[in-house]
Design an enzyme around this catalytic site. Structure first.
Site, PDB file in Angstrom:
ATOM      1  N   HIS A 171       0.816  -1.210   0.000  1.00  0.00           N
ATOM      2  CA  HIS A 171       0.000   0.000   0.000  1.00  0.00           C
ATOM      3  C   HIS A 171       0.852   1.262   0.000  1.00  0.00           C
ATOM      4  O   HIS A 171       0.512   2.248  -0.658  1.00  0.00           O
ATOM      5  CB  HIS A 171      -0.921  -0.009   1.223  1.00  0.00           C
ATOM      6  N   HIS A 197     -10.029   2.792   0.003  1.00  0.00           N
ATOM      7  CA  HIS A 197     -10.139   2.258   1.355  1.00  0.00           C
ATOM      8  C   HIS A 197     -10.976   0.988   1.284  1.00  0.00           C
ATOM      9  O   HIS A 197     -11.964   0.815   2.001  1.00  0.00           O
ATOM     10  CB  HIS A 197     -10.772   3.293   2.299  1.00  0.00           C
TER      11      HIS A 197
END
Length: 757
Positions: free
Chosen positions: A55, A104
């Site tokens: 990420h 998200h």
């Protein structure tokens, strides 16, 4: 328990460490030891694990993302590009606009409300950190099958989280998407975007320079929520049995989801803007993914010196947190500022005024190391660049999947077509009432779209638009688009179609497209087929941006969107930002005035691969997606912008999912007027209504402007075909069928509420 200090780590080289549990590979752990010349301390291991996660480090994707810089078109509007918290473009009149889209996804499946809410909070702070006031948000969303029981858990929670957080911040939600597909069943995509506005001189960057300058952490206290969010949740696939089939997510992963407080964020925004106004900040970084590990290492790495931090001074919500947990925590509503000593007192006064906790936790040094101490003992001593910007680079193997040829050979054009006018009418109603084409008012009505009073266009318009100067009426528009079905058929073309649709949507409102942000959602990078999809999508997007002249300013990559062996469709989401000199000249989608003439712009071919019709009527995915002609897209955009500016059109709607009939339905229902339509001679009714050929739009033209408009189209070489007139209270396709608007409205608006009842 002995504190794992740098000294202790040096003296105990063989101590066992949980590198694997923190998401690191064996060779990555070895590399950390090589960098440090010893084993890492527990705190150092925590920092490297989150910052070297997929990420944060883009370790599987950055070799492909380089194309966005290497192929970047020359664009004088670009002020800040890839590498900062968000991209920044010049929109004229001394204004700059910053914008970005991020994901998200994994947290929103585990804990839909908080996952989505904190996604909004995080992207807003990215925009704030650039020096801008956030002015609007957008939310591209994708869920599993609309009738699946777990969709009833995930979708309402996500929508409530987005609405609850954004509404409390007072930010209008002006755009986005809601898409349903079984491939997202265990991996919903919750992408969030934000737009911010500032003057050129207000731009701030994330760097820590100037020895002796203070490091101030301000905002909410640090808690135990969000620990491992980027290394555990966003950097691995879900387990099929435990995560997806249960429909509830893995309880042990819930602590990795952040918990948001929008009221604290609102105070943080106003406090930050005031310290910006008084020019008290030398550098700033928000705390999002990887928390303090990210903020301290990135600030120090981007600056000209080192940094010393006293970690035990960090205000805590939970006094039992270990140093490692404090460094990994992704607690929300926090910022880190670099402040010159003479400005510290005033900085603190402003924080106190806004009831924002602020603490000096360290200072910039003239060294080259990031040093962190815990009650006087040194627990971190690292070169900050190795944490923040020198993570591993993976050259993952990739190859075209063996099933790709068969999928493309399964041509949607061979599917049975309606044989009678009644069948055609029935399929129109089936299309406009299908979950993906039906009205999303159930979702968007939960968002405040008009707070602040500057929203001039919002859902279900082609693009959202906000005014940024109340005297000159300067405005900006944004659209987000992405079609995973197209990208599954051909990821290169699919990415360009996403870009083209967002570009077209912005131009349809009258705004000039300037630049893009992207959110690239894919399955596991450890699957060569997925990596091929990713590589092709990046190549397509980079080539497309070069041709359209819209540089990539930044974005986000979300990988491991996969449950067991089942990956989502490759889903590159593209956000295009445009500028309009006067928002009063905007073009809506509604056919508001009877008697106006309807023109179809562009060429229509029999293109049904990945189409809404093939999905709704036949449950089919196969063939090739529509062809892309970016030169035509650019020309179409220029015509739409010129016609809007010069008052030649009163409404415009791009053609994409669902084709002509979907656009007619939406524009008629939006304006409350029907339309009488004639099928062009060169087309059959079915192809005319359902084809999804790209590079097209429908416009309504006042009769007084018809000659001027058609002359412009002819002079520029853009096909413009008169297909009807705005009239009556039904959509009538002459010689085929008629559907009253009341019947269309019931079909279009009842689906989503019924599914979620």
């Amino acid at each position: 328990m002995t504190l794992d200090t740098v000294k202790h780590a040096t003296e105990t080289p063989d101590a066992s460490q949980p590198w694997k549990e923190l998401g690191l590979k064996e060779d990555e752990y070895a590399r950390i030891r090589e960098i440090l010349g010893r084993r890492p301390t527990g705190a150092e291991l925590a920092m490297y694990s989150v910052m070297w996660s997929e990420h944060c480090s883009y370790k599987s994707s950055k070799i492909h993302l380089k194309q966005f810089g290497e192929k970047a078109p020359r664009n004088d509007a670009m002020l800040v590009g890839i590498g900062e918290n968000a991209g920044v473009v010049d929109v004229g009149q001394g204004y700059a606009v910053t914008f970005k889209v991020e994901s998200h996804n994994h947290p929103s499946y585990i804990e839909p409300y908080q996952g989505a809410a904190t996604g909004v909070g995080g992207i807003v702070r990215d925009i704030l950190a650039m020096g801008a006031r956030p002015v609007a948000v957008v939310d591209p969303l994708r869920f599993g099958a609309a009738d699946h029981p777990d969709t009833k858990r995930v979708l309402p929670g996500v929508v409530a989280g987005i609405g609850g957080y954004g509404n409390c911040l007072g930010l209008p939600n002006i755009g986005g998407e809601v898409v349903f597909d079984a491939c997202y069943q265990g991996n919903p995509l919750v992408n969030a975007g934000c737009i911010g506005v500032m003057k050129h001189e207000d731009l701030h960057l994330a760097k820590a320079s100037g020895p002796g300058n203070k490091v101030i952490l301000y905002g909410a206290r640090t808690g135990g929520d969000g620990i491992g969010g980027v290394s555990v949740l966003a950097s691995e696939t879900f387990d099929a049995a435990s995560d997806s089939a249960s429909g509830t997510g893995k309880p042990k992963k819930r602590p990795a989801v952040q918990v948001g407080d929008p009221f604290q964020e609102k105070l943080l925004i106003e406090c930050t803007l005031e310290v910006f106004k008084e020019k008290l900040v030398a550098g700033i970084q928000d705390l999002g993914g990887a928390g303090l590990s990210c903020a301290t290492s990135e600030l120090a790495s981007a600056g000209s010196g080192g940094m010393r931090v006293e970690l035990d001074t960090v205000p805590l919500r939970d006094a039992t947190l270990s140093p490692e947990e404090i460094l990994m925590s992704e607690s929300q509503e926090r910022m880190c500022a670099i402040v010159e000593p003479q400005h510290v007192d005033r900085f603190m006064e402003i924080c106190e005024k806004w009831d924002v906790i602020a603490t000096v936790i360290g200072e910039v040094t003239d060294g080259e190391r990031l040093e962190i101490f815990w009650h006087g003992e040194q627990i971190v001593d690292v070169p900050p660049g190795t944490v923040a910007h020198e993570g591993p680079t993976y050259h993952r193997p990739y190859e075209r999947p063996s099933w790709q040829d068969a999928l493309q050979a399964d041509d949607a054009g061979k599917l049975p077509r309606p044989q009678t006018a009644d069948e055609l009418r029935a399929q129109v109603l089936a299309l406009v009432s299908s979950p993906n084409q039906a009205s999303k008012a159930w979702v968007t009505d939960q968002y405040d779209r008009f707070v602040q009073g500057n929203t001039v266009l919002a859902q279900p318009e082609d693009a959202g638009m906000v005014r940024i100067d109340e005297e000159t009426n300067l405005g900006v528009a944004m659209a987000t688009d992405g079609n995973g079905r197209y990208a599954k058929l051909d990821p290169y073309t699919g990415a360009q179609l996403a870009l083209a649709e967002a570009y077209r949507n912005v131009a349809a409102t009258g705004a000039k497209p300037l630049a893009i942000s992207d959110c690239l959602n894919f399955g596991s990078p450890e699957d060569p087929g997925v990596m091929w999809q990713f590589a092709e999508a990046c190549r397509g997007l980079a080539d497309g941006c070069l041709e359209l002249g819209t540089p990539v300013t930044g974005g986000n990559v979300s990988l491991y969107n996969q449950t067991g062996e089942t990956a989502i469709h490759p889903t590159p989401v593209v956000a295009v930002l445009g500028v309009i000199d006067d928002v009063n000249r905007r073009t809506p989608v509604a056919f508001a005035d009877a008697g106006q003439l309807l023109y179809l712009l562009g060429d229509t071919a029999a293109e049904f691969g990945g189409s809404a019709w093939s999905e709704v009527v036949h449950g089919h995915l196969g063939g090739l997606p529509p062809k892309v002609d970016l030169g035509r897209e650019k020309l179409l955009g220029e015509i739409l912008i010129s016609a809007s500016r010069d008052g030649m059109i009163d409404a415009a709607h791009d053609l994409s999912d669902g084709g002509v009939i979907q656009a007619l339905t939406e524009s008629c229902l939006r304006g409350g007027n029907g339309a009488r339509i004639v099928v062009p001679e060169e087309l059959d009714a079915f192809t005319f209504l359902f084809s999804e050929s790209a590079g097209r739009a429908i416009v309504s033209v006042p009769r007084s402007e018809e000659l001027r408009f058609t002359d412009m189209c002819n002079a520029r070489g853009l096909p413009a075909t008169r297909i009807g007139v705005v009239d009556g209270d039904a959509i009538e396709v002459q010689g085929e069928f008629e559907i009253p608007l009341a019947e269309l409205r019931e079909a279009h608006e009842a689906t989503i509420p019924a599914l979620l009842a």
